[in-house]
Write a protein that holds these residues in place. Structure first.
Motif, PDB file in Angstrom:
ATOM      1  N   HIS A 183       0.852  -1.197   0.000  1.00  0.00           N
ATOM      2  CA  HIS A 183       0.000   0.000   0.000  1.00  0.00           C
ATOM      3  C   HIS A 183       0.883   1.240   0.000  1.00  0.00           C
ATOM      4  CE1 HIS A 183      -2.399   3.009   2.628  1.00  0.00           C
ATOM      5  NE2 HIS A 183      -2.599   3.261   1.347  1.00  0.00           N
ATOM      6  N   LEU A 184       0.714   2.074  -1.019  1.00  0.00           N
ATOM      7  CA  LEU A 184       1.424   3.352  -1.112  1.00  0.00           C
ATOM      8  C   LEU A 184       0.457   4.472  -0.760  1.00  0.00           C
ATOM      9  CD1 LEU A 184       3.273   2.832  -4.528  1.00  0.00           C
ATOM     10  CD2 LEU A 184       4.080   2.222  -2.246  1.00  0.00           C
ATOM     11  N   ASN A 185       0.891   5.402   0.091  1.00  0.00           N
ATOM     12  CA  ASN A 185       0.012   6.507   0.462  1.00  0.00           C
ATOM     13  C   ASN A 185      -0.044   7.553  -0.649  1.00  0.00           C
ATOM     14  OD1 ASN A 185       2.397   7.972   0.653  1.00  0.00           O
ATOM     15  ND2 ASN A 185       2.478   7.877   2.880  1.00  0.00           N
ATOM     16  N   GLN A 186      -0.666   8.694  -0.356  1.00  0.00           N
ATOM     17  CA  GLN A 186      -0.854   9.713  -1.394  1.00  0.00           C
ATOM     18  C   GLN A 186       0.460  10.320  -1.857  1.00  0.00           C
ATOM     19  OE1 GLN A 186      -1.542   9.998   1.801  1.00  0.00           O
ATOM     20  NE2 GLN A 186      -1.723  12.120   2.525  1.00  0.00           N
ATOM     21  N   TYR A 187       1.531  10.122  -1.079  1.00  0.00           N
ATOM     22  CA  TYR A 187       2.848  10.633  -1.470  1.00  0.00           C
ATOM     23  C   TYR A 187       3.709   9.546  -2.109  1.00  0.00           C
ATOM     24  CZ  TYR A 187       1.288  14.266   1.729  1.00  0.00           C
ATOM     25  OH  TYR A 187       0.552  15.244   2.361  1.00  0.00           O
ATOM     26  N   ASN A 188       3.089   8.415  -2.458  1.00  0.00           N
ATOM     27  CA  ASN A 188       3.783   7.281  -3.085  1.00  0.00           C
ATOM     28  C   ASN A 188       4.878   6.705  -2.186  1.00  0.00           C
ATOM     29  OD1 ASN A 188       2.285   7.020  -5.401  1.00  0.00           O
ATOM     30  ND2 ASN A 188       3.617   8.297  -6.655  1.00  0.00           N
ATOM     31  N   THR A 189       4.627   6.741  -0.899  1.00  0.00           N
ATOM     32  CA  THR A 189       5.533   6.154   0.083  1.00  0.00           C
ATOM     33  C   THR A 189       4.907   4.887   0.650  1.00  0.00           C
ATOM     34  OG1 THR A 189       6.421   8.330   0.679  1.00  0.00           O
ATOM     35  CG2 THR A 189       6.742   6.555   2.259  1.00  0.00           C
ATOM     36  N   VAL A 190       5.714   3.856   0.843  1.00  0.00           N
ATOM     37  CA  VAL A 190       5.200   2.579   1.344  1.00  0.00           C
ATOM     38  C   VAL A 190       4.659   2.758   2.757  1.00  0.00           C
ATOM     39  CG1 VAL A 190       5.771   0.199   1.924  1.00  0.00           C
ATOM     40  CG2 VAL A 190       6.814   1.274  -0.071  1.00  0.00           C
ATOM     41  N   GLU A 191       3.383   2.437   2.941  1.00  0.00           N
ATOM     42  CA  GLU A 191       2.734   2.620   4.235  1.00  0.00           C
ATOM     43  C   GLU A 191       2.329   1.292   4.869  1.00  0.00           C
ATOM     44  OE1 GLU A 191      -1.276   4.902   5.364  1.00  0.00           O
ATOM     45  OE2 GLU A 191       0.410   6.235   4.916  1.00  0.00           O
ATOM     46  N   THR A 192       2.022   0.298   4.054  1.00  0.00           N
ATOM     47  CA  THR A 192       1.621  -1.008   4.584  1.00  0.00           C
ATOM     48  C   THR A 192       2.183  -2.111   3.695  1.00  0.00           C
ATOM     49  OG1 THR A 192      -0.466  -0.030   5.338  1.00  0.00           O
ATOM     50  CG2 THR A 192      -0.307  -2.420   5.363  1.00  0.00           C
ATOM     51  N   ILE A 193       2.707  -3.153   4.334  1.00  0.00           N
ATOM     52  CA  ILE A 193       3.222  -4.322   3.622  1.00  0.00           C
ATOM     53  C   ILE A 193       2.540  -5.555   4.201  1.00  0.00           C
ATOM     54  CG2 ILE A 193       5.266  -5.683   3.037  1.00  0.00           C
ATOM     55  CD1 ILE A 193       6.946  -3.178   3.612  1.00  0.00           C
ATOM     56  N   THR A 194       1.974  -6.381   3.334  1.00  0.00           N
ATOM     57  CA  THR A 194       1.337  -7.618   3.772  1.00  0.00           C
ATOM     58  C   THR A 194       1.850  -8.766   2.908  1.00  0.00           C
ATOM     59  OG1 THR A 194      -0.665  -6.386   4.377  1.00  0.00           O
ATOM     60  CG2 THR A 194      -0.842  -8.780   4.241  1.00  0.00           C
ATOM     61  N   CYS A 195       2.350  -9.813   3.554  1.00  0.00           N
ATOM     62  CA  CYS A 195       2.922 -10.953   2.832  1.00  0.00           C
ATOM     63  C   CYS A 195       2.314 -12.252   3.351  1.00  0.00           C
ATOM     64  CB  CYS A 195       4.440 -11.006   3.006  1.00  0.00           C
ATOM     65  SG  CYS A 195       5.315  -9.531   2.448  1.00  0.00           S
ATOM     66  N   LEU A 196       2.063 -13.161   2.425  1.00  0.00           N
ATOM     67  CA  LEU A 196       1.543 -14.486   2.762  1.00  0.00           C
ATOM     68  C   LEU A 196       2.153 -15.471   1.775  1.00  0.00           C
ATOM     69  CD1 LEU A 196      -0.541 -15.559   4.865  1.00  0.00           C
ATOM     70  CD2 LEU A 196      -2.198 -15.636   3.005  1.00  0.00           C
ATOM     71  N   THR A 197       2.949 -16.409   2.279  1.00  0.00           N
ATOM     72  CA  THR A 197       3.652 -17.326   1.392  1.00  0.00           C
ATOM     73  C   THR A 197       4.038 -18.593   2.136  1.00  0.00           C
ATOM     74  OG1 THR A 197       5.605 -17.575  -0.035  1.00  0.00           O
ATOM     75  CG2 THR A 197       5.848 -16.217   1.928  1.00  0.00           C
ATOM     76  N   THR A 198       4.285 -19.640   1.374  1.00  0.00           N
ATOM     77  CA  THR A 198       4.752 -20.892   1.969  1.00  0.00           C
ATOM     78  C   THR A 198       6.277 -20.929   2.058  1.00  0.00           C
ATOM     79  OG1 THR A 198       4.688 -21.917  -0.233  1.00  0.00           O
ATOM     80  CG2 THR A 198       2.759 -22.204   1.179  1.00  0.00           C
ATOM     81  N   LYS A 199       6.940 -19.955   1.434  1.00  0.00           N
ATOM     82  CA  LYS A 199       8.398 -19.884   1.479  1.00  0.00           C
ATOM     83  C   LYS A 199       8.838 -19.057   2.686  1.00  0.00           C
ATOM     84  CE  LYS A 199       8.744 -20.172  -3.556  1.00  0.00           C
ATOM     85  NZ  LYS A 199       9.232 -19.518  -4.796  1.00  0.00           N
ATOM     86  N   GLU A 200      10.122 -19.158   3.008  1.00  0.00           N
ATOM     87  CA  GLU A 200      10.655 -18.383   4.120  1.00  0.00           C
ATOM     88  C   GLU A 200      10.690 -16.900   3.748  1.00  0.00           C
ATOM     89  OE1 GLU A 200      11.414 -19.255   7.193  1.00  0.00           O
ATOM     90  OE2 GLU A 200      10.740 -21.302   6.761  1.00  0.00           O
ATOM     91  N   LEU A 201      10.288 -16.063   4.686  1.00  0.00           N
ATOM     92  CA  LEU A 201      10.249 -14.622   4.459  1.00  0.00           C
ATOM     93  C   LEU A 201      11.530 -13.959   4.945  1.00  0.00           C
ATOM     94  CD1 LEU A 201       6.602 -13.781   5.585  1.00  0.00           C
ATOM     95  CD2 LEU A 201       7.516 -13.532   3.284  1.00  0.00           C
ATOM     96  N   GLU A 202      12.039 -13.041   4.140  1.00  0.00           N
ATOM     97  CA  GLU A 202      13.164 -12.207   4.572  1.00  0.00           C
ATOM     98  C   GLU A 202      12.581 -11.039   5.373  1.00  0.00           C
ATOM     99  OE1 GLU A 202      16.258 -12.832   4.286  1.00  0.00           O
ATOM    100  OE2 GLU A 202      16.180 -14.560   2.942  1.00  0.00           O
TER     101      GLU A 202
END
Length: 384
Positions: free
Chosen positions: A219-238
């Motif tokens: 999710h990028l806010n109105q200033y195109n800055t990352v505001e929310t990150i959501t990840c769902l995967t069966t692989k290992e997350l960094e």
């Protein structure tokens, strides 16, 4: 995320023995959510034993241990870390930090409860204050922040925490989940998405087919800055690396929006694992960003103001809306060829050279010289 809803009922599939939907209600709305699994958790509450222990010490309890903006309770020898300027105590032997504490009502800071902010950042704030208490002869440790004056002694303001909230878990089926979001009171998702300044959402993958490709929502806010990150995967997350993406502008993420609109990014997991992004994950990159910010705050003799102050004045003129194309090009022209650009370039090259052993994928003058060593006598560059 839905808040202030109570569980009503669920729909059970007798053939497959699983829950297919669940019903909630609030004061004004009845909500039915389709689901594949349900996890029920009771809201965290203060236990009777904890309450009795606090009140037996004659500490003020108002839904939490009441503290002032220095994390000090009504007992001058006991401190509890809520949101306070320094999160510490007068008694050098007693310190505490956690969500049990609560600001005194005189601060009108219900929206600044510690539970809304990054616990690690709060602990670091408490640690720095303890260090100043134990080492009074040393110079005080202060944050290099434009708002640092608001948090000094004598100011009736609570600290300003800025680091993101990160939550990760291993779900049934060996599914890895991770969420990174901005600190503070969270608005319900369906309410936030209706706002004009919500921004945009970039996604890859599908929650229902995560075995083939993980689900990634940015999710990028109105200033195109990352505001929310959501990840769902069966692989290992960094997890550590992905957390570093939060708060970054999409231009810094290799022109993310442009590439996404051109349909050149099929998997955001793979995109952020490419070598171009490695500098963002370096533990000294935040220091580089701070140094560049300091450069942009320098006042030039020609203009009389810094380029950063110039941008802020234009934003104030626009009532904090985005710069117009004319204003953007004006700032762009001021930066190109200026002393600012020269110093920023030097600072970035210095960062790449100092960390060349960890970031060999980036070109820099030293690496280019090594590659081209002896090219004067090489047949590839010699016409004779």
């Amino acid at each position: 995320m839905y808040v202030d809803y109570e569980f009503v009922d669920w729909t059970f599939d007798d053939k497959n023995y699983n829950i297919t939907s669940i019903m909630f209600e609030s004061r004004t709305r009845l909500l039915t959510v389709n689901c594949m699994a349900v996890f029920m958790y009771e809201k965290k509450r203060i236990s009777r034993k904890t309450f009795q222990a606090v009140t037996s010490c004659n500490l003020i309890f108002d839904g939490g241990v009441v503290v002032d903006n220095n994390c000090c309770t009504n007992d001058p020898n006991i401190y509890a870390a809520v949101v306070d300027n320094n999160c510490c105590t007068n008694d050098p032997n007693i310190y505490a930090a956690g969500t049990l504490s609560k600001y005194s009502r005189r601060y009108y800071a219900e929206h600044m409860k510690q539970c809304y902010f990054n616990r690690t950042e709060i602990g670091n704030t408490l640690g720095r204050y303890i260090l100043n208490k134990l080492m009074r002869s040393s110079s005080p440790v202060e944050d290099d922040d434009l708002f640092s004056n608001c948090n000094r002694e004598g100011k009736r303001l609570v600290p300003r925490y800025t680091q993101p909230l990160s939550v990760s878990a291993r779900l049934p089926g060996k599914i890895n989940y991770m969420s990174v979001k901005k600190p503070g009171v969270e608005s319900p998702l369906h309410v936030a998405m209706t706002a004009d300044d919500y921004g945009q959402v970039l996604t890859s993958g599908d929650c229902k087919n995560i075995d083939e490709q993980g689900y990634f929502r940015l999710h990028l806010n109105q200033y195109n800055t990352v505001e929310t990150i959501t990840c769902l995967t069966t692989k290992e997350l960094e997890k550590v690396n992905l957390t570093h993406l939060w708060g970054k502008h999409e231009k810094l993420l290799n022109n993310l929006v442009t590439r996404f609109e051109m349909v050149t990014i099929g998997d955001l997991f793979a995109f952020f694992a490419e070598p171009w992004s490695y500098a963002l994950y370096h533990d000294r990159f935040d220091k580089l960003s701070t140094d560049i910010n300091d450069i942009l705050r320098l006042v030039t003799e020609e203009e009389g103001t810094s380029i950063l102050e110039d941008v802020i004045s234009k934003l104030e003129m626009n009532r904090w809306k985005r710069l117009t194309p004319a204003q953007f090009h004006d700032q762009h022209n001021k930066f190109n060829g200026s002393e600012y650009q020269k110093k920023v370039t030097e600072k970035v090259l210095e960062f790449l050279i100092d960390n060349y052993n960890y970031l060999p994928m980036y070109a820099n003058p030293m690496a280019v010289n090594v590659i081209l060593a002896g090219h004067e006598v090489s047949p590839m560059f010699n016409n004779t």
